[in-house]
Structures are given as C-alpha cells and as structure tokens.
Design a protein around this motif. Structure first.
Motif, PDB file in Angstrom:
ATOM      1  N   ALA A  81     -16.421 -59.435 -28.387  1.00 58.46           N
ATOM      2  CA  ALA A  81     -15.686 -59.750 -29.625  1.00 58.46           C
ATOM      3  C   ALA A  81     -16.630 -60.017 -30.790  1.00 58.46           C
ATOM      4  CB  ALA A  81     -14.781 -60.954 -29.396  1.00 58.46           C
ATOM      5  N   GLN A  82     -17.809 -60.539 -30.511  1.00 55.17           N
ATOM      6  CA  GLN A  82     -18.784 -60.793 -31.571  1.00 55.17           C
ATOM      7  C   GLN A  82     -19.570 -59.540 -31.941  1.00 55.17           C
ATOM      8  OE1 GLN A  82     -21.028 -64.614 -31.139  1.00 55.17           O
ATOM      9  NE2 GLN A  82     -19.919 -64.652 -29.186  1.00 55.17           N
ATOM     10  N   ILE A  83     -19.693 -58.625 -30.991  1.00 57.48           N
ATOM     11  CA  ILE A  83     -20.437 -57.388 -31.221  1.00 57.48           C
ATOM     12  C   ILE A  83     -19.639 -56.427 -32.115  1.00 57.48           C
ATOM     13  CG2 ILE A  83     -21.231 -55.262 -30.099  1.00 57.48           C
ATOM     14  CD1 ILE A  83     -22.194 -57.029 -27.768  1.00 57.48           C
ATOM     15  N   ASP A  84     -18.374 -56.267 -31.836  1.00 55.21           N
ATOM     16  CA  ASP A  84     -17.557 -55.264 -32.524  1.00 55.21           C
ATOM     17  C   ASP A  84     -17.683 -55.295 -34.052  1.00 55.21           C
ATOM     18  OD1 ASP A  84     -16.726 -54.060 -30.194  1.00 55.21           O
ATOM     19  OD2 ASP A  84     -14.782 -55.073 -30.139  1.00 55.21           O
ATOM     20  N   PRO A  85     -17.625 -56.464 -34.709  1.00 55.42           N
ATOM     21  CA  PRO A  85     -17.719 -56.465 -36.175  1.00 55.42           C
ATOM     22  C   PRO A  85     -19.088 -56.041 -36.719  1.00 55.42           C
ATOM     23  CG  PRO A  85     -16.803 -58.549 -35.382  1.00 55.42           C
ATOM     24  CD  PRO A  85     -17.296 -57.789 -34.196  1.00 55.42           C
ATOM     25  N   LEU A  86     -20.105 -56.064 -35.861  1.00 58.43           N
ATOM     26  CA  LEU A  86     -21.451 -55.679 -36.298  1.00 58.43           C
ATOM     27  C   LEU A  86     -21.675 -54.170 -36.269  1.00 58.43           C
ATOM     28  CD1 LEU A  86     -23.573 -58.377 -34.428  1.00 58.43           C
ATOM     29  CD2 LEU A  86     -22.882 -58.375 -36.831  1.00 58.43           C
ATOM     30  N   LEU A  87     -20.778 -53.436 -35.615  1.00 53.93           N
ATOM     31  CA  LEU A  87     -21.008 -52.013 -35.393  1.00 53.93           C
ATOM     32  C   LEU A  87     -20.523 -51.146 -36.545  1.00 53.93           C
ATOM     33  CD1 LEU A  87     -20.042 -51.717 -31.626  1.00 53.93           C
ATOM     34  CD2 LEU A  87     -22.299 -52.109 -32.650  1.00 53.93           C
ATOM     35  N   ALA A  88     -21.341 -50.144 -36.871  1.00 62.66           N
ATOM     36  CA  ALA A  88     -21.001 -49.180 -37.913  1.00 62.66           C
ATOM     37  C   ALA A  88     -20.115 -48.060 -37.365  1.00 62.66           C
ATOM     38  CB  ALA A  88     -22.272 -48.586 -38.506  1.00 62.66           C
ATOM     39  N   LYS A  89     -20.171 -47.861 -36.047  1.00 62.87           N
ATOM     40  CA  LYS A  89     -19.350 -46.830 -35.398  1.00 62.87           C
ATOM     41  C   LYS A  89     -19.195 -47.190 -33.929  1.00 62.87           C
ATOM     42  CE  LYS A  89     -23.076 -43.610 -34.257  1.00 62.87           C
ATOM     43  NZ  LYS A  89     -23.495 -42.211 -34.332  1.00 62.87           N
ATOM     44  N   GLU A  90     -18.368 -46.435 -33.234  1.00 64.30           N
ATOM     45  CA  GLU A  90     -18.132 -46.675 -31.816  1.00 64.30           C
ATOM     46  C   GLU A  90     -19.426 -46.447 -31.022  1.00 64.30           C
ATOM     47  OE1 GLU A  90     -15.304 -47.628 -30.012  1.00 64.30           O
ATOM     48  OE2 GLU A  90     -14.587 -48.133 -32.010  1.00 64.30           O
ATOM     49  N   PRO A  91     -19.697 -47.287 -30.023  1.00 62.85           N
ATOM     50  CA  PRO A  91     -20.877 -47.064 -29.178  1.00 62.85           C
ATOM     51  C   PRO A  91     -20.760 -45.734 -28.435  1.00 62.85           C
ATOM     52  CG  PRO A  91     -19.968 -49.255 -28.826  1.00 62.85           C
ATOM     53  CD  PRO A  91     -18.974 -48.495 -29.657  1.00 62.85           C
ATOM     54  N   GLU A  92     -21.903 -45.167 -28.111  1.00 62.72           N
ATOM     55  CA  GLU A  92     -21.965 -43.942 -27.312  1.00 62.72           C
ATOM     56  C   GLU A  92     -22.453 -44.323 -25.924  1.00 62.72           C
ATOM     57  OE1 GLU A  92     -24.349 -41.013 -29.378  1.00 62.72           O
ATOM     58  OE2 GLU A  92     -23.539 -41.683 -31.293  1.00 62.72           O
ATOM     59  N   TYR A  93     -21.705 -43.938 -24.895  1.00 64.09           N
ATOM     60  CA  TYR A  93     -22.024 -44.314 -23.516  1.00 64.09           C
ATOM     61  C   TYR A  93     -22.371 -43.095 -22.678  1.00 64.09           C
ATOM     62  CZ  TYR A  93     -19.964 -48.875 -24.459  1.00 64.09           C
ATOM     63  OH  TYR A  93     -19.690 -50.110 -24.968  1.00 64.09           O
ATOM     64  N   THR A  94     -23.293 -43.284 -21.769  1.00 62.32           N
ATOM     65  CA  THR A  94     -23.606 -42.298 -20.744  1.00 62.32           C
ATOM     66  C   THR A  94     -23.636 -43.039 -19.425  1.00 62.32           C
ATOM     67  OG1 THR A  94     -24.985 -41.041 -22.278  1.00 62.32           O
ATOM     68  CG2 THR A  94     -25.295 -40.609 -19.932  1.00 62.32           C
ATOM     69  N   ASP A  95     -22.746 -42.659 -18.506  1.00 65.35           N
ATOM     70  CA  ASP A  95     -22.769 -43.309 -17.204  1.00 65.35           C
ATOM     71  C   ASP A  95     -23.653 -42.503 -16.257  1.00 65.35           C
ATOM     72  OD1 ASP A  95     -21.027 -41.155 -16.974  1.00 65.35           O
ATOM     73  OD2 ASP A  95     -19.772 -42.164 -15.503  1.00 65.35           O
ATOM     74  N   TYR A  96     -24.134 -43.154 -15.211  1.00 63.32           N
ATOM     75  CA  TYR A  96     -24.993 -42.475 -14.262  1.00 63.32           C
ATOM     76  C   TYR A  96     -25.002 -43.204 -12.932  1.00 63.32           C
ATOM     77  CZ  TYR A  96     -28.217 -45.949 -16.270  1.00 63.32           C
ATOM     78  OH  TYR A  96     -28.785 -47.095 -16.745  1.00 63.32           O
ATOM     79  N   VAL A  97     -25.537 -42.514 -11.947  1.00 59.45           N
ATOM     80  CA  VAL A  97     -25.749 -43.096 -10.632  1.00 59.45           C
ATOM     81  C   VAL A  97     -27.263 -43.221 -10.459  1.00 59.45           C
ATOM     82  CG1 VAL A  97     -25.461 -42.795  -8.144  1.00 59.45           C
ATOM     83  CG2 VAL A  97     -23.660 -42.045  -9.714  1.00 59.45           C
ATOM     84  N   PRO A  98     -27.779 -44.445 -10.443  1.00 58.10           N
ATOM     85  CA  PRO A  98     -29.229 -44.624 -10.289  1.00 58.10           C
ATOM     86  C   PRO A  98     -29.719 -44.030  -8.963  1.00 58.10           C
ATOM     87  CG  PRO A  98     -28.198 -46.656 -11.008  1.00 58.10           C
ATOM     88  CD  PRO A  98     -27.083 -45.718 -10.627  1.00 58.10           C
ATOM     89  N   VAL A  99     -30.898 -43.441  -9.005  1.00 56.63           N
ATOM     90  CA  VAL A  99     -31.488 -42.860  -7.807  1.00 56.63           C
ATOM     91  C   VAL A  99     -32.646 -43.746  -7.335  1.00 56.63           C
ATOM     92  CG1 VAL A  99     -32.678 -40.853  -6.864  1.00 56.63           C
ATOM     93  CG2 VAL A  99     -30.792 -40.542  -8.482  1.00 56.63           C
ATOM     94  N   ARG A 100     -33.581 -44.015  -8.222  1.00 59.49           N
ATOM     95  CA  ARG A 100     -34.723 -44.858  -7.872  1.00 59.49           C
ATOM     96  C   ARG A 100     -35.467 -45.180  -9.146  1.00 59.49           C
ATOM     97  NH1 ARG A 100     -39.524 -43.539  -3.554  1.00 59.49           N
ATOM     98  NH2 ARG A 100     -40.513 -45.575  -3.731  1.00 59.49           N
ATOM     99  N   GLY A 101     -36.165 -46.275  -9.158  1.00 62.46           N
ATOM    100  CA  GLY A 101     -36.931 -46.623 -10.343  1.00 62.46           C
ATOM    101  C   GLY A 101     -37.652 -47.929 -10.187  1.00 62.46           C
ATOM    102  N   LYS A 102     -38.108 -48.461 -11.302  1.00 61.65           N
ATOM    103  CA  LYS A 102     -38.868 -49.698 -11.308  1.00 61.65           C
ATOM    104  C   LYS A 102     -38.644 -50.392 -12.646  1.00 61.65           C
ATOM    105  CE  LYS A 102     -43.591 -51.355 -11.197  1.00 61.65           C
ATOM    106  NZ  LYS A 102     -44.986 -51.004 -11.078  1.00 61.65           N
ATOM    107  N   ALA A 103     -38.554 -51.691 -12.611  1.00 62.70           N
ATOM    108  CA  ALA A 103     -38.436 -52.462 -13.843  1.00 62.70           C
ATOM    109  C   ALA A 103     -39.283 -53.729 -13.706  1.00 62.70           C
ATOM    110  CB  ALA A 103     -36.995 -52.823 -14.127  1.00 62.70           C
ATOM    111  N   ALA A 104     -40.131 -53.954 -14.650  1.00 63.99           N
ATOM    112  CA  ALA A 104     -40.934 -55.179 -14.690  1.00 63.99           C
ATOM    113  C   ALA A 104     -41.071 -55.586 -16.150  1.00 63.99           C
ATOM    114  CB  ALA A 104     -42.298 -54.956 -14.067  1.00 63.99           C
ATOM    115  N   PHE A 105     -40.674 -56.789 -16.471  1.00 62.16           N
ATOM    116  CA  PHE A 105     -40.705 -57.226 -17.862  1.00 62.16           C
ATOM    117  C   PHE A 105     -41.545 -58.462 -17.978  1.00 62.16           C
ATOM    118  CE2 PHE A 105     -36.696 -55.089 -17.100  1.00 62.16           C
ATOM    119  CZ  PHE A 105     -36.753 -54.099 -18.034  1.00 62.16           C
TER     120      PHE A 105
END
Length: 105
Positions: A81-105
C-alpha cells in the motif's frame, strides 16, 4: 532451504522517489515482514545503474504457495500500500523456476 519459485520485478518510481522506494522495499527484510520469513530464501533489492528511479527486486521462495500465503499477510499488504503511490507505472514481473545459484551479501 531451496528456492523452488521466484520472480524478478522492475519498479519505476515517480521522478525523485527512487530512494524512498528502495528504503520501503528494504523494510521487507524487517522482522515480521515477508522477506524475513524462512520461506523467502532470496530477497535482493537493486537499482538501475543508469536511472536511480528504476528499482529491481529479485525474490526466491520455497514455493509459489508460500509466496502467495505470506503476501496475503497484513505486513505485506501494508508495504504494498505504501509502494503503489510511489510508482510511475505498473511493475513488470518475470516469474521463474530457480535452478541453482549463489547469494552472499
């Protein structure tokens, strides 16, 4: 845990509101928020290198069912609800099925 469902979203903020959008999306990692749940195994917020008002979100979930269940929560609805008023247009989504990867932050 393994991500079996995921998506990426590109959100375009109204001019000059990219910082606020990023800050708001990062609250999704706060305790009790969707990104903090054990079913969310990837939650990455990034910005476009060329336009600070374009923000990318990548999420990986244990299942699509878990994602939908958690995003039906009041905490998730409050963030959206807080995000919607900040947007200039509708978000663009791409769905996927993860296969493998790595994340370290």
């Amino acid at each position: 845990m393994i991500a079996n469902y995921g998506f990426s979203a590109t959100l375009t903020a109204r001019p000059g509101t990219g910082d606020r959008l990023v800050d708001l999306l990062l609250t999704g990692l706060d305790e009790g928020s969707p990104g903090a749940s054990k079913q969310c195994v990837v939650y990455l917020v990034a910005r476009s290198a060329s336009n600070p008002d374009i923000v990318h979100v990548t999420e990986g979930w244990t299942s699509e069912t878990d994602h939908h269940r958690i995003f039906a929560s009041e905490a998730a609805k409050a963030i959206v609800a807080q995000i919607d008023p900040l947007l200039a247009k509708e978000p663009e989504y791409t769905d996927y099925v993860p296969v493998r990867g790595k994340a370290a932050f």
